[in-house]
Scaffold this active site. Structure first.
Site, PDB file in Angstrom:
ATOM      1  N   ARG A 152       4.885  16.979  -2.319  1.00 36.30           N
ATOM      2  CA  ARG A 152       4.994  16.980  -0.863  1.00 36.30           C
ATOM      3  C   ARG A 152       6.165  17.892  -0.494  1.00 36.30           C
ATOM      4  O   ARG A 152       7.086  18.085  -1.287  1.00 36.30           O
ATOM      5  CB  ARG A 152       5.264  15.567  -0.333  1.00 36.30           C
ATOM      6  CG  ARG A 152       4.189  14.548  -0.690  1.00 36.30           C
ATOM      7  CD  ARG A 152       4.572  13.166  -0.184  1.00 36.30           C
ATOM      8  NE  ARG A 152       3.553  12.166  -0.478  1.00 36.30           N
ATOM      9  CZ  ARG A 152       3.523  11.413  -1.574  1.00 36.30           C
ATOM     10  NH1 ARG A 152       4.486  11.557  -2.484  1.00 36.30           N
ATOM     11  NH2 ARG A 152       2.572  10.524  -1.761  1.00 36.30           N
ATOM     12  N   LYS A 176       7.374   8.848  -1.859  1.00 31.88           N
ATOM     13  CA  LYS A 176       7.327   7.882  -0.763  1.00 31.88           C
ATOM     14  C   LYS A 176       7.688   6.486  -1.265  1.00 31.88           C
ATOM     15  O   LYS A 176       7.306   6.093  -2.361  1.00 31.88           O
ATOM     16  CB  LYS A 176       5.925   7.858  -0.147  1.00 31.88           C
ATOM     17  CG  LYS A 176       5.635   9.027   0.776  1.00 31.88           C
ATOM     18  CD  LYS A 176       4.312   8.822   1.488  1.00 31.88           C
ATOM     19  CE  LYS A 176       4.057   9.924   2.507  1.00 31.88           C
ATOM     20  NZ  LYS A 176       2.766   9.721   3.220  1.00 31.88           N
ATOM     21  N   HIS A 244       0.917  21.165   2.835  1.00 28.39           N
ATOM     22  CA  HIS A 244      -0.083  20.168   2.478  1.00 28.39           C
ATOM     23  C   HIS A 244      -1.371  20.814   1.992  1.00 28.39           C
ATOM     24  O   HIS A 244      -2.085  20.250   1.146  1.00 28.39           O
ATOM     25  CB  HIS A 244      -0.353  19.234   3.658  1.00 28.39           C
ATOM     26  CG  HIS A 244      -0.481  17.806   3.243  1.00 28.39           C
ATOM     27  ND1 HIS A 244       0.554  17.102   2.629  1.00 28.39           N
ATOM     28  CD2 HIS A 244      -1.518  16.933   3.313  1.00 28.39           C
ATOM     29  CE1 HIS A 244       0.145  15.866   2.355  1.00 28.39           C
ATOM     30  NE2 HIS A 244      -1.094  15.743   2.749  1.00 28.39           N
ATOM     31  N   ARG A 247      -0.847  21.435  -1.555  1.00 24.72           N
ATOM     32  CA  ARG A 247      -0.976  20.165  -2.290  1.00 24.72           C
ATOM     33  C   ARG A 247      -2.462  19.818  -2.469  1.00 24.72           C
ATOM     34  O   ARG A 247      -2.885  19.415  -3.556  1.00 24.72           O
ATOM     35  CB  ARG A 247      -0.252  19.068  -1.520  1.00 24.72           C
ATOM     36  CG  ARG A 247      -0.310  17.665  -2.131  1.00 24.72           C
ATOM     37  CD  ARG A 247       0.659  16.774  -1.368  1.00 24.72           C
ATOM     38  NE  ARG A 247       0.399  15.361  -1.498  1.00 24.72           N
ATOM     39  CZ  ARG A 247       0.877  14.582  -2.472  1.00 24.72           C
ATOM     40  NH1 ARG A 247       1.623  15.113  -3.427  1.00 24.72           N
ATOM     41  NH2 ARG A 247       0.626  13.280  -2.498  1.00 24.72           N
ATOM     42  N   HIS A 270       0.250   8.837  -5.438  1.00 20.21           N
ATOM     43  CA  HIS A 270      -0.464   7.931  -4.538  1.00 20.21           C
ATOM     44  C   HIS A 270      -0.337   6.498  -5.041  1.00 20.21           C
ATOM     45  O   HIS A 270      -0.613   6.224  -6.218  1.00 20.21           O
ATOM     46  CB  HIS A 270      -1.954   8.298  -4.459  1.00 20.21           C
ATOM     47  CG  HIS A 270      -2.215   9.562  -3.706  1.00 20.21           C
ATOM     48  ND1 HIS A 270      -3.378  10.292  -3.850  1.00 20.21           N
ATOM     49  CD2 HIS A 270      -1.470  10.222  -2.783  1.00 20.21           C
ATOM     50  CE1 HIS A 270      -3.326  11.344  -3.056  1.00 20.21           C
ATOM     51  NE2 HIS A 270      -2.191  11.330  -2.401  1.00 20.21           N
ATOM     52  N   TYR A 279     -10.579  13.406  -2.564  1.00 20.76           N
ATOM     53  CA  TYR A 279     -10.872  14.696  -3.192  1.00 20.76           C
ATOM     54  C   TYR A 279     -12.238  14.709  -3.856  1.00 20.76           C
ATOM     55  O   TYR A 279     -12.821  15.765  -4.068  1.00 20.76           O
ATOM     56  CB  TYR A 279      -9.773  15.048  -4.205  1.00 20.76           C
ATOM     57  CG  TYR A 279      -8.442  15.258  -3.547  1.00 20.76           C
ATOM     58  CD1 TYR A 279      -8.198  16.396  -2.790  1.00 20.76           C
ATOM     59  CD2 TYR A 279      -7.436  14.306  -3.642  1.00 20.76           C
ATOM     60  CE1 TYR A 279      -6.982  16.581  -2.154  1.00 20.76           C
ATOM     61  CE2 TYR A 279      -6.221  14.484  -3.005  1.00 20.76           C
ATOM     62  CZ  TYR A 279      -6.007  15.619  -2.269  1.00 20.76           C
ATOM     63  OH  TYR A 279      -4.809  15.793  -1.635  1.00 20.76           O
TER      64      TYR A 279
END
Length: 300
Positions: A152, A176, A244, A247, A270, A279
């Site tokens: 990110r 995150k 992004h 990414r 994730h 995806y």
């Protein structure tokens, strides 16, 4: 700011590690709902704490009438849910006015990606020709790192300068929620980072990508300007080239070449594999087009 909102935002920062931009978005969403409630006759100082289910229902209906996208409306409802559940847990309310409100149905948003050839052009042609030669080095290191790691933008800009001095094949990234993960770094990306670090060695910055003040990292806005110019130099539409998108391109290209979905989940950081599964929609769409185009009984 409403004291209940302040307490909510403090909780989000303390227990969920919400970024400043996230907290600012929550605050804006709550202000918008409070303004709607005031318009319905609630007192300004007590609008949020006294809002009922009718206020929530009317607010969501208003958003639909104004043509607000389903995704934005769903995000605003999610903010309200989190806020009122917080008040419920803290015993500042005895009910949750969002409990019966259903979120708008969202069409799956497929990730936008660049082709492998476009990424190659961005790396090679987008890192040559900036007015400031240092920006060539920043563009090369940043674009290569984004594409080969899937980081990110916040993770990229917080990389330490020590990355360029390490020969380790993996880099530790804090993502995150404070979750840490190890991500492989290619030799080419590490060499690009080293070239930038050599140029910047006199700055004494702790960051791989220092800002104008070397004690602070490059800002997102500053990087966006560099990436936009890199896209123009590479002959690409700059609106298609974002951190992004790089990414997404990293993830899609890995899957195209046979990567495992679980491994991709770990690389992207994730928490839930359901996030990574978006995806697979990209792959399914490509397969459908391939069959329609090339199969003798296809519709192409």
């Amino acid at each position: 700011m409403d004291r209940h909102v302040e307490a909510f935002l403090e909780m989000m920062a303390a227990t969920r590690n919400a970024a400043p931009r996230t907290r600012a978005a929550y605050a804006a969403d709550l202000r918008a709902f409070a303004a709607y409630c005031v318009g319905r006759g609630l007192e300004t100082d007590h609008a949020l704490i006294r809002a009922d289910a009718g206020c929530v229902q009317g607010y969501m209906a208003r958003l639909a009438e104004e043509g607000v996208s389903a995704r934005t409306a769903a995000r605003r409802l999610s903010c309200l849910r989190q806020f009122y559940r917080f008040l419920l847990r803290e015993e500042r309310r005895s009910d949750d006015p969002t409990a019966r409100e259903r979120a708008p149905k969202l069409a799956p948003a497929l990730p936008k990606v660049l082709s492998e050839a476009e990424v190659a052009r961005l790396i090679e042609d987008g890192s040559v020709g900036h007015e400031d030669p240092r920006r060539d080095l920043v563009a090369r290191a940043a674009i290569e790192l984004l594409y080969v790691t899937g980081l990110r933008i916040s993770e990229l800009l917080s990389l330490p300068s020590s990355l360029s001095r390490s020969a380790a094949p993996m880099v530790l990234v804090r993502g995150k929620g404070g979750r840490e993960r190890l991500v492989p770094v290619s030799d080419g990306a590490r060499e690009a980072a080293l070239a930038l670090a050599r140029h910047d060695r006199g700055l004494g910055s702790p960051w791989l990508f220092p800002g104008r003040d070397p004690s602070r990292p490059l800002t997102r806005q500053g990087f966006d300007k560099i990436l936009r110019q890199a896209a123009l130099l590479a002959g690409l539409d700059p609106d298609r080239v974002t951190p992004h998108v790089l990414r997404h391109s990293f993830a899609s290209h890995l899957l195209d070449r046979g990567a495992d979905l679980r491994a991709l989940q770990m690389l992207l950081g994730h928490a839930d594999i359901a996030t990574t599964q978006i995806y697979t929609h990209v792959m399914n769409e490509r397969l459908r087009h391939a069959v329609a185009r090339h199969h003798p009984l296809g519709n192409g």
